[in-house]
Write an enzyme that holds these catalytic residues in place. Structure first.
Site, short mmCIF file in Angstrom:
data_model
loop_
_atom_site.label_atom_id
_atom_site.label_comp_id
_atom_site.label_asym_id
_atom_site.label_seq_id
_atom_site.Cartn_x
_atom_site.Cartn_y
_atom_site.Cartn_z
N SER A 7 0.84 -1.20 0.00
CA SER A 7 0.00 0.00 0.00
C SER A 7 0.87 1.24 0.00
CB SER A 7 -0.90 0.02 1.24
OG SER A 7 -1.42 1.33 1.38
N HIS A 32 -1.30 -1.26 -4.26
CA HIS A 32 -2.55 -0.95 -3.57
C HIS A 32 -2.64 0.56 -3.35
CE1 HIS A 32 -5.94 -2.08 -0.91
NE2 HIS A 32 -5.54 -1.08 -0.13
N ASP A 34 -4.82 3.62 -1.82
CA ASP A 34 -5.87 3.93 -0.84
C ASP A 34 -6.43 5.32 -1.07
OD1 ASP A 34 -6.02 1.63 0.92
OD2 ASP A 34 -3.95 2.09 1.44
N MET A 36 -8.97 8.12 0.03
CA MET A 36 -9.75 8.53 1.22
C MET A 36 -10.30 9.93 1.04
SD MET A 36 -7.18 7.27 4.18
CE MET A 36 -6.56 5.58 4.23
N HIS A 65 -8.49 0.99 -3.87
CA HIS A 65 -9.39 0.81 -2.71
C HIS A 65 -10.07 2.13 -2.42
CE1 HIS A 65 -9.50 -0.18 1.91
NE2 HIS A 65 -10.71 -0.08 1.38
N MET A 67 -12.19 4.40 -0.40
CA MET A 67 -12.81 4.69 0.91
C MET A 67 -13.50 6.04 0.79
SD MET A 67 -9.67 3.27 3.19
CE MET A 67 -8.56 3.32 1.80
N MET A 136 -11.41 -5.64 5.77
CA MET A 136 -10.61 -4.71 6.56
C MET A 136 -10.27 -5.36 7.89
SD MET A 136 -10.03 -2.05 4.78
CE MET A 136 -8.94 -1.38 6.05
N PHE A 142 -6.30 4.99 8.30
CA PHE A 142 -4.89 5.23 8.63
C PHE A 142 -4.08 3.95 8.48
CE2 PHE A 142 -7.68 7.96 11.07
CZ PHE A 142 -7.19 9.22 10.76
N GLY A 144 -0.63 1.75 9.75
CA GLY A 144 0.08 1.53 11.01
C GLY A 144 -0.75 1.15 12.20
N ASP A 174 -6.57 -6.32 4.57
CA ASP A 174 -5.93 -5.01 4.58
C ASP A 174 -5.90 -4.42 5.99
OD1 ASP A 174 -5.01 -2.49 3.95
OD2 ASP A 174 -6.74 -1.93 2.71
N GLY A 176 -2.62 -3.77 9.25
CA GLY A 176 -1.87 -4.39 10.34
C GLY A 176 -1.18 -5.70 9.97
C1 DX5 Z 1 -6.20 1.63 5.78
C2 DX5 Z 1 -5.79 1.33 4.37
C3 DX5 Z 1 -4.69 0.37 4.28
C4 DX5 Z 1 -3.41 0.83 4.90
C5 DX5 Z 1 -2.74 -0.36 5.50
O1 DX5 Z 1 -7.33 2.44 5.80
O2 DX5 Z 1 -6.89 0.81 3.62
O3 DX5 Z 1 -4.47 -0.09 2.95
O4 DX5 Z 1 -2.53 1.47 4.00
O5 DX5 Z 1 -1.65 0.07 6.19
P1 DX5 Z 1 -0.88 -0.87 7.22
O6 DX5 Z 1 -0.38 -2.05 6.44
O7 DX5 Z 1 0.19 0.03 7.71
O8 DX5 Z 1 -1.86 -1.26 8.29
ZN ZN Z 2 -6.44 -0.24 1.61
#
Ligand code: DX5
Ligand code: ZN
Length: 215
Positions: A7, A32, A34, A36, A65, A67, A136, A142, A144, A174, A176
């Site tokens: 990502s 990937h 993201d 948002m 993805h 969001m 998810m 976010f 991390g 997706d 952690g």
């Molecule tokens: C979270 C995103 C993820 C994110 C994952 O809202 O959809 O794709 O980048 O990040 P890590 O792998 O750090 O949890």
């Molecule tokens: Zn994602």
């Protein structure tokens, strides 16, 4: 299958091109992206021009993805920007079946994402229409964050649904993801691991990606 989708939310945007080159040279299967909107999730990331710029140099297919609220307004834009897979959130789509058809009519892969609180059973009547389901394993918004353990149970339920229906739908997870979580997820039947901070904060991202594929 065992695929990895780094990502780029966790990439260094000062040198995004170099991070895409790194992904090109790695064993990664997708990039990937993201997206948002600050409405569906409490954060704003990047949009269509960045996806297009990434696509211009990426040798890997883009896994986009969304969001965002009203994702149906932007499907064609993200398709034209280079998406190979578009994921919409079930929570943003009162007419989910229609949006899935809209994505497929672009000739690309259609995927639906479930937030941690949304049950797998929501997809019972569309599972055969889907190329992929994204579960998810954190609350979106976010990078991390800590992996939510209940995800394993959802993967098992989803895998059972897919097998029962004799569907080809792939399972992506997706949030952690690290080596320990990833190994267990593959054992539960996950096909694609998304990993952001674990890849980009590692000393050798290319090696981390290769290891994630071989867990
Ligand atoms: C979270 C995103 C993820 C994110 C994952 O809202 O959809 O794709 O980048 O990040 P890590 O792998 O750090 O949890
Ligand atoms: Zn994602």
């Amino acid at each position: 299958m065992r695929y990895v989708a780094p990502s780029i939310l966790a990439a260094n945007f000062n040198k995004l091109g170099l991070d895409i080159e790194m992904i090109n040279q790695s064993a990664a299967d997708f990039v990937h992206c993201d997206i948002m909107d600050g409405v569906f999730v409490p954060n704003i990331s990047f949009g269509i021009p960045i996806v297009q710029a990434v696509n211009e140099i990426s040798k890997k297919p883009l896994d986009v993805h969304l969001m965002i609220v009203n994702p149906e307004k932007y499907i064609e834009d993200f398709y034209r920007a280079g998406a190979s897979v578009i994921t919409v959130h079930s929570e943003t789509c009162p007419h989910l079946h229609r949006v899935i058809q809209q994505i497929k009519s672009c000739g690309i892969k259609a995927s639906v994402c479930l937030n941690p609180h949304s049950p797998v059973s929501l997809l019972e009547d569309v599972i055969e229409e889907l190329d992929m389901v994204l579960l998810m394993s954190v609350n979106p918004g976010f990078g991390g964050q800590k992996f939510i353990e209940n995800t394993y149970r959802k993967v098992a339920q989803l895998k059972e649904m897919i097998l029962q229906r004799n569907s080809q739908t792939l399972i992506e997870v997706d949030g952690g993801v690290n080596f320990e979580v990833g190994k267990k997820l593959y054992e539960f039947g996950v096909d694609i691991l998304v990993a952001g901070s674990f890849v980009f904060n590692s000393e050798n991202p290319i090696e981390t990606i290769a290891k994630l594929k071989q867990l």
